[in-house]
Design a protein around this motif. Structure first.
Motif, PDB file in Angstrom:
ATOM      1  N   THR A  20       0.836  -1.213   0.000  1.00 34.43           N
ATOM      2  CA  THR A  20       0.000   0.000   0.000  1.00 34.43           C
ATOM      3  C   THR A  20       0.868   1.259   0.000  1.00 34.43           C
ATOM      4  O   THR A  20       0.580   2.231  -0.711  1.00 34.43           O
ATOM      5  CB  THR A  20      -0.933  -0.009   1.232  1.00 34.43           C
ATOM      6  OG1 THR A  20      -1.658  -1.225   1.244  1.00 34.43           O
ATOM      7  CG2 THR A  20      -1.898   1.155   1.198  1.00 34.43           C
ATOM      8  N   LEU A  21       1.948   1.224   0.779  1.00 35.08           N
ATOM      9  CA  LEU A  21       2.864   2.376   0.787  1.00 35.08           C
ATOM     10  C   LEU A  21       3.495   2.561  -0.599  1.00 35.08           C
ATOM     11  O   LEU A  21       3.591   3.685  -1.116  1.00 35.08           O
ATOM     12  CB  LEU A  21       3.972   2.176   1.833  1.00 35.08           C
ATOM     13  CG  LEU A  21       3.535   2.009   3.293  1.00 35.08           C
ATOM     14  CD1 LEU A  21       4.759   1.789   4.189  1.00 35.08           C
ATOM     15  CD2 LEU A  21       2.720   3.201   3.783  1.00 35.08           C
ATOM     16  N   ALA A  24       1.126   4.074  -3.169  1.00 33.44           N
ATOM     17  CA  ALA A  24       0.955   5.531  -3.032  1.00 33.44           C
ATOM     18  C   ALA A  24       2.109   6.271  -3.711  1.00 33.44           C
ATOM     19  O   ALA A  24       1.912   7.331  -4.327  1.00 33.44           O
ATOM     20  CB  ALA A  24       0.874   5.913  -1.550  1.00 33.44           C
ATOM     21  N   CYS A  69       9.545  -2.171   4.893  1.00 34.68           N
ATOM     22  CA  CYS A  69       8.292  -2.475   5.597  1.00 34.68           C
ATOM     23  C   CYS A  69       8.152  -3.992   5.643  1.00 34.68           C
ATOM     24  O   CYS A  69       7.399  -4.585   4.868  1.00 34.68           O
ATOM     25  CB  CYS A  69       7.104  -1.819   4.889  1.00 34.68           C
ATOM     26  SG  CYS A  69       5.555  -2.007   5.813  1.00 34.68           S
ATOM     27  N   ILE A 122       3.654   3.345  12.067  1.00 33.87           N
ATOM     28  CA  ILE A 122       2.459   3.617  11.262  1.00 33.87           C
ATOM     29  C   ILE A 122       1.211   3.484  12.124  1.00 33.87           C
ATOM     30  O   ILE A 122       0.898   2.394  12.607  1.00 33.87           O
ATOM     31  CB  ILE A 122       2.377   2.636  10.070  1.00 33.87           C
ATOM     32  CG1 ILE A 122       3.642   2.738   9.217  1.00 33.87           C
ATOM     33  CG2 ILE A 122       1.130   2.908   9.240  1.00 33.87           C
ATOM     34  CD1 ILE A 122       3.695   1.708   8.084  1.00 33.87           C
ATOM     35  N   ILE A 129      -4.170   4.427   4.514  1.00 33.47           N
ATOM     36  CA  ILE A 129      -2.959   5.112   4.017  1.00 33.47           C
ATOM     37  C   ILE A 129      -3.341   6.132   2.932  1.00 33.47           C
ATOM     38  O   ILE A 129      -4.056   5.824   1.982  1.00 33.47           O
ATOM     39  CB  ILE A 129      -1.945   4.080   3.460  1.00 33.47           C
ATOM     40  CG1 ILE A 129      -1.429   3.188   4.587  1.00 33.47           C
ATOM     41  CG2 ILE A 129      -0.789   4.769   2.724  1.00 33.47           C
ATOM     42  CD1 ILE A 129      -0.665   3.909   5.692  1.00 33.47           C
ATOM     43  N   GLY A 130      -2.851   7.353   3.132  1.00 41.57           N
ATOM     44  CA  GLY A 130      -3.122   8.434   2.176  1.00 41.57           C
ATOM     45  C   GLY A 130      -4.477   9.080   2.378  1.00 41.57           C
ATOM     46  O   GLY A 130      -4.871   9.950   1.593  1.00 41.57           O
ATOM     47  N   SER A 134      -4.889   8.945   8.799  1.00 36.31           N
ATOM     48  CA  SER A 134      -3.641   8.185   8.771  1.00 36.31           C
ATOM     49  C   SER A 134      -2.520   9.061   9.339  1.00 36.31           C
ATOM     50  O   SER A 134      -2.276  10.163   8.858  1.00 36.31           O
ATOM     51  CB  SER A 134      -3.303   7.791   7.332  1.00 36.31           C
ATOM     52  OG  SER A 134      -2.001   7.250   7.271  1.00 36.31           O
ATOM     53  N   TRP A 155       1.517   9.337   2.644  1.00 36.26           N
ATOM     54  CA  TRP A 155       0.971   8.202   3.397  1.00 36.26           C
ATOM     55  C   TRP A 155       0.051   8.637   4.535  1.00 36.26           C
ATOM     56  O   TRP A 155      -0.797   7.875   4.976  1.00 36.26           O
ATOM     57  CB  TRP A 155       2.111   7.373   3.989  1.00 36.26           C
ATOM     58  CG  TRP A 155       3.014   6.757   2.984  1.00 36.26           C
ATOM     59  CD1 TRP A 155       2.702   6.403   1.704  1.00 36.26           C
ATOM     60  CD2 TRP A 155       4.396   6.413   3.166  1.00 36.26           C
ATOM     61  NE1 TRP A 155       3.793   5.852   1.082  1.00 36.26           N
ATOM     62  CE2 TRP A 155       4.844   5.841   1.965  1.00 36.26           C
ATOM     63  CE3 TRP A 155       5.286   6.514   4.233  1.00 36.26           C
ATOM     64  CZ2 TRP A 155       6.142   5.377   1.790  1.00 36.26           C
ATOM     65  CZ3 TRP A 155       6.584   6.056   4.076  1.00 36.26           C
ATOM     66  CH2 TRP A 155       7.000   5.497   2.861  1.00 36.26           C
ATOM     67  N   SER A 158       2.554  13.350   8.973  1.00 34.30           N
ATOM     68  CA  SER A 158       3.874  12.918   9.448  1.00 34.30           C
ATOM     69  C   SER A 158       4.309  13.799  10.608  1.00 34.30           C
ATOM     70  O   SER A 158       4.352  15.016  10.473  1.00 34.30           O
ATOM     71  CB  SER A 158       4.908  13.056   8.329  1.00 34.30           C
ATOM     72  OG  SER A 158       4.421  12.474   7.154  1.00 34.30           O
TER      73      SER A 158
END
Ligand code: NDP
Length: 290
Positions: A20-21, A24, A69, A122, A129-130, A134, A155, A158
């Motif tokens: 998924t990361l 993105a 990851c 995470i 995610i995104g 998140s 993602w 942050s």
């Protein structure tokens, strides 16, 4: 500041989260190389423009920025240990969940190998995610965080917690601790009302707004805890907070009392030590072990 088009990114680990990361990044136009122990998991990403590396070493050589990851601390070492020479001079962002001590150990390993290093925690499931909600927590190299913030923001929100690479994982696990105890509390309540014919769904409809409203009390507790004075006026006292009625009602419903009994023990340890008139926040002292 780095833009979409001037950095090669490699993602090692294409499980539910890593893929998924990576997706993105591909969507945002980053030149993305991917690697996974089981290569078939890269198919969708390759169809959308990612480049598949045959080995983890090929992936590292293809990327100035390497994102890891994997499952856990052991798998990170399994994959990276043979690649220390290839990683030298590159940047590593490790979003694999691990303990603070493990994250510090990986950061020291990276420093020895001449690798810029950032830890990530995470606070999202892949579907988030995104999307709003998140959040990803970072600590370690400020330079790495600042340089790659536009990429990281793809993602989720942050947040940088400082140079200690163990701090983001510590925050991550502390937030999860709060979540799991809250989930157990919700399930205890659902188990209490179940014998009365109330479904878990009906209880959830009441519990979600109630618990959300109760989070409004966190800052008040925090003010008392940070101030170090549990006697300040206006707090609910520990004596008033006795959970005996909840324990009795739970027993009467024929269910386990252990979730609530745990909180009652934290309260009683302070009451028994003569602090019954102090505020509920004083259970912090039981948790700290004093
Ligand atoms: P998965 O179980 O879906 O994927 C695990 C990944 O690790 C796979 O790519 C797997 O490869 C790889 N792997 C495991 N052991 C090894 C090894 N010894 N050598 C090489 N590769 C290995 O996990 P997720 O993607 O869901 O999670 C990845 C990380 O993200 C974890 O640390 C997790 O805690 C964290 N995270 C996940 C969340 C989630 O909701 N999924 C939420 C927050 C954090 P293979 O495909 O070959 O098995």
């Amino acid at each position: 500041m780095t833009t979409n088009h001037d950095i090669q990114v490699s993602v090692l680990g294409l499980g539910a989260m890593g893929s998924t990361l990576a997706a993105a990044l591909v969507r945002a136009g980053y030149a993305t190389t991917v690697w996974n122990r089981s290569a078939h998991k890269a198919s969708d990403l390759v169809a959308h423009g990612a480049t598949l590396a045959g080995t983890a070493g090929d992936a590292v050589r293809a990327g100035q920025l390497v994102i890891v990851c994997l499952l856990d601390h052991a798998s990170v070492h399994d994959v990276l240990d043979p690649l220390a020479d290839e990683l030298a001079g590159r940047t590593l962002i490790n979003v694999t969940t691990m303990s603070p001590a493990q994250a510090r150990e990986v950061a020291a390993w990276a420093a020895d190998a001449g690798v810029g290093y950032l830890s990530g925690g995470i606070m999202a499931v892949p579907a988030m995610i995104g999307r709003p909600g998140s959040a990803i927590l970072y600590s370690g190299s400020a330079a790495v965080f600042d340089q790659h913030k536009p990429l990281l923001e793809l993602w989720g929100t942050s947040t940088y917690f400082g140079a200690d690479p163990g701090l983001a994982p510590l925050y991550d696990l502390a937030l999860l601790a709060g979540m799991y105890v809250m989930f157990a509390g919700f399930m205890h309540g659902a188990a209490m009302v179940a014998p009365a014919g109330v479904t878990a769904g009906e209880f959830a409809a009441m519990a979600a707004p109630w618990l959300a409203a109760m989070t409004g009390g966190f800052q008040g507790f925090a003010t008392v805890i940070d101030g170090g004075d549990y006697t300040v006026d206006g707090q609910q006292s520990l004596e008033f907070s006795d959970l005996g009625d909840i324990l009795t009602a739970s027993s009467d419903q024929g269910i386990s009392t252990e979730v609530v009994a745990m909180v009652q023990r934290l309260i009683h340890r302070q009451v028994d030590a003569g602090h019954g008139k102090d505020g509920f926040a004083r259970i912090m002292e039981s948790i700290k072990g004093s």
